[in-house]
Design an enzyme around this catalytic site. Structure first.
Site, PDB file in Angstrom:
ATOM      1  N   SER A 192      31.929   3.435  15.685  1.00  0.00           N
ATOM      2  CA  SER A 192      33.445   3.416  16.638  1.00  0.00           C
ATOM      3  C   SER A 192      34.248   4.014  16.258  1.00  0.00           C
ATOM      4  O   SER A 192      34.329   3.456  15.059  1.00  0.00           O
ATOM      5  CB  SER A 192      32.709   1.655  16.379  1.00  0.00           C
ATOM      6  OG  SER A 192      34.168   1.004  17.003  1.00  0.00           O
ATOM      7  N   LYS A 227      30.672  -0.766  12.881  1.00  0.00           N
ATOM      8  CA  LYS A 227      29.421  -0.648  13.152  1.00  0.00           C
ATOM      9  C   LYS A 227      28.739   0.412  13.567  1.00  0.00           C
ATOM     10  O   LYS A 227      29.347   1.775  12.913  1.00  0.00           O
ATOM     11  CB  LYS A 227      30.226  -0.866  15.306  1.00  0.00           C
ATOM     12  CG  LYS A 227      30.931  -1.628  15.783  1.00  0.00           C
ATOM     13  CD  LYS A 227      31.237  -2.124  17.150  1.00  0.00           C
ATOM     14  CE  LYS A 227      29.972  -2.208  17.609  1.00  0.00           C
ATOM     15  NZ  LYS A 227      30.417  -1.583  19.330  1.00  0.00           N
ATOM     16  N   ARG A 239      18.840  24.659  61.464  1.00  0.00           N
ATOM     17  CA  ARG A 239      19.751  24.880  60.422  1.00  0.00           C
ATOM     18  C   ARG A 239      20.654  24.215  59.703  1.00  0.00           C
ATOM     19  O   ARG A 239      21.322  23.688  61.320  1.00  0.00           O
ATOM     20  CB  ARG A 239      20.319  26.175  59.367  1.00  0.00           C
ATOM     21  CG  ARG A 239      19.347  27.194  59.332  1.00  0.00           C
ATOM     22  CD  ARG A 239      20.050  29.349  59.226  1.00  0.00           C
ATOM     23  NE  ARG A 239      19.732  28.564  57.467  1.00  0.00           N
ATOM     24  CZ  ARG A 239      20.708  29.488  57.449  1.00  0.00           C
ATOM     25  NH1 ARG A 239      21.385  31.131  58.036  1.00  0.00           N
ATOM     26  NH2 ARG A 239      21.923  29.765  56.032  1.00  0.00           N
ATOM     27  N   ASN A 281      26.261   2.002  16.355  1.00  0.00           N
ATOM     28  CA  ASN A 281      26.106   1.867  17.586  1.00  0.00           C
ATOM     29  C   ASN A 281      24.603   1.862  18.691  1.00  0.00           C
ATOM     30  O   ASN A 281      24.653   3.833  17.681  1.00  0.00           O
ATOM     31  CB  ASN A 281      27.571   1.947  18.965  1.00  0.00           C
ATOM     32  CG  ASN A 281      28.362   1.163  18.840  1.00  0.00           C
ATOM     33  OD1 ASN A 281      28.188  -0.261  18.291  1.00  0.00           O
ATOM     34  ND2 ASN A 281      29.796   2.454  19.126  1.00  0.00           N
TER      35      ASN A 281
END
Length: 494
Positions: free
Chosen positions: A287, A293, A327, A295
């Protein structure tokens, strides 16, 4: 494709297989393959194919310049052809007339449709390689944790006892089934000419009386498919876009399966759940503001792909539904970025999920701790099936028994969580005499390991159904029903 705002697909492999340079290379490969087909059928001078193949080196071309110039004709094939012809002319030092083999009787949609199928084929091969690595890892987890108890959850709430082995097997099931569908998908060559009638190809093949063998445009189409390793097609598909939407659907289904796994890991790795954790790597999960943290970024990236893929597949269907005339005007053009982005997301997500699955940390103690939060109430379904007829007097119905059991559950939920286990046991004991339900039988009914149904057999059947994705030995014996306990509940502890 730098991936600055799409980190899930930011990798050299993804760029090499789905980026602009890959598209350019695929277009050139189609032109080189077509030159080879023409020469093989005496429809181009001898030696042409070698010259065109030499010129079809993507590093010779300026991507930015071609991209800018493609606005003039609405697609990148037109400016690239001008550059390719110039390269062929410069490289044709022997004067074989190799320029006659470049793009003869083709139209730009033939080349670009075929090129995208060729690029998809190469990407799908790499995607399936990562998927097989993931499914092999999931099969190992299913085997290693066949008896690891955890809690099943329904609508966010605890539902029944489960095993982590079955959870891994179900992850495997979704991914292997989607991958098998993608694996058998045919990616066809495109050859129709300016309006899908093969008019120019018909003139080409009928105008060479000196050809060593008779041929027609369909034979050339089949030969090009063989040359490029794509599927032959019975007819041009300029405005019939099932080839594209089927590819998009199959790729999106793989991403769906990856997303399901990522969503589960994101929940299971929350600190308050803590049943699994992603593999650690230096610099990953950090983080910018909170040093503590870790994550789960692999799952985050995979989930980001899963949230985008359905919209890209839908774009392919929207284009297919609005392919007007012989087309189209605009719908075709929206396919290109949608398909390339979908392939890039899938390949990037598959690589991240493989790393996650191969290094997933599993914490059985935390699983048991969370399982025990609901206590014996988690076994209420099994208790209801096993003893509801034993409640009350001899004339009581099963419905009466279920009502009494529900009353016992309701009373238990009114006391503090720490007291619920003892309260529930006491209420059951009071409601059902010991001569009808022994203490040992009651405790067996309240043991989570006794109420796993066919968990082990379900896992085994899943693996047996996809041996090419399991990566582990699968028993060759015929599938037999799991043994059952006297009360009719499957016992999967063996």
């Amino acid at each position: 494709m730098s991936g600055l705002l799409s980190p899930v697909s930011a990798s050299p492999l993804v760029e090499a297989l789905t980026g602009d340079r890959a598209v350019l290379g695929a277009i050139l490969a189609v032109e080189a393959g077509w030159a080879a087909v023409l020469e093989q059928h005496d429809l181009a001078p001898s030696g042409s194919a070698a010259v065109v193949a030499h010129a079809a080196d993507a590093s010779r071309y300026d991507l930015v310049d071609i991209s800018r110039r493609s606005q003039g004709g609405g697609n990148p094939v037109i400016p690239l052809l001008a550059d390719l012809r110039a390269q062929v002319k410069a490289l044709d030092t022997a004067g074989v007339g190799a320029g006659k083999a470049v793009h003869t009787s083709l139209t730009s949609q033939d080349v670009l449709d075929t090129a995208l199928m060729l690029m998809a084929r190469n990407t799908v091969e790499a995607l399936l390689a990562d998927v097989k690595g993931t499914t092999a890892a999931l099969a190992r987890l299913a085997e290693q944790h066949a008896d690891t108890l955890c809690v099943g959850r329904s609508l966010t709430q605890h539902s029944l006892p489960f095993t982590f082995g079955l959870r891994a097997a179900q992850w495997f099931h979704g991914l292997a089934a989607a991958a098998r569908r993608l694996k058998v998908l045919e990616l066809p060559v495109q050859f129709g000419g300016a309006a899908g009638t093969l008019a120019a190809g018909t003139v080409l093949t009928s105008g060479f009386a000196t050809a060593r063998h008779a041929t027609d445009p369909f034979a050339l189409s089949d030969a090009l498919a063989a040359q490029l390793g794509l599927a032959a097609t019975p007819a041009p598909w300029h405005t019939n876009r099932l080839a594209v939407t089927s590819l998009g659907d199959a790729v999106a289904a793989v991403v769906d399966a990856l997303g399901k796994i990522a969503a589960d890991v994101l929940f299971l790795s929350r600190p308050e759940v803590a049943e699994v954790a992603e593999p650690r790597a230096k610099g990953r999960g950090v983080s910018s503001a909170m040093p503590q943290k870790q994550n789960p970024v692999l799952s985050v990236l995979v989930r980001s792909a899963a949230l985008q893929a359905p919209g890209l597949a839908a774009q392919l269907h929207l284009a297919a539904a609005t392919f007007n005339d012989e087309r189209p005007d605009g719908a075709w053009h929206t396919e290109w970025p949608a398909l390339c982005q979908l392939l890039a997301l899938a390949l990037g997500a598959a690589g991240h999920l493989r790393e996650l699955a191969e290094g997933l940390q599993v914490f059985p103690d935390a699983m048991r701790r969370n399982l025990d939060l609901s206590g014996p109430l988690l076994l209420s379904e099994g208790v209801s099936a096993g003893v509801s007829l034993l409640f009350g007097d001899a004339n009581a119905s099963a419905a009466d028994g279920k009502q009494q059991l529900q009353a016992a559950v309701d009373k238990t939920l009114q006391v503090p969580a720490a007291e619920q286990s003892a309260t529930y046991r006491r209420l059951l004991r009071e409601a059902v005499p010991a001569d009808k339900l022994s203490d040992e039988r009651l405790e067996a009914l309240l043991d989570p390991a006794s109420y796993l149904g066919q968990a082990a057999e379900i896992s085994r059947r899943i693996m047996a159904a996809f041996p090419d994705f399991a990566g582990v030995p699968i028993p060759t014996a015929a599938i037999q029903p799991a043994s059952t306990t006297p009360d009719g509940n499957g016992d999967s502890r063996g």
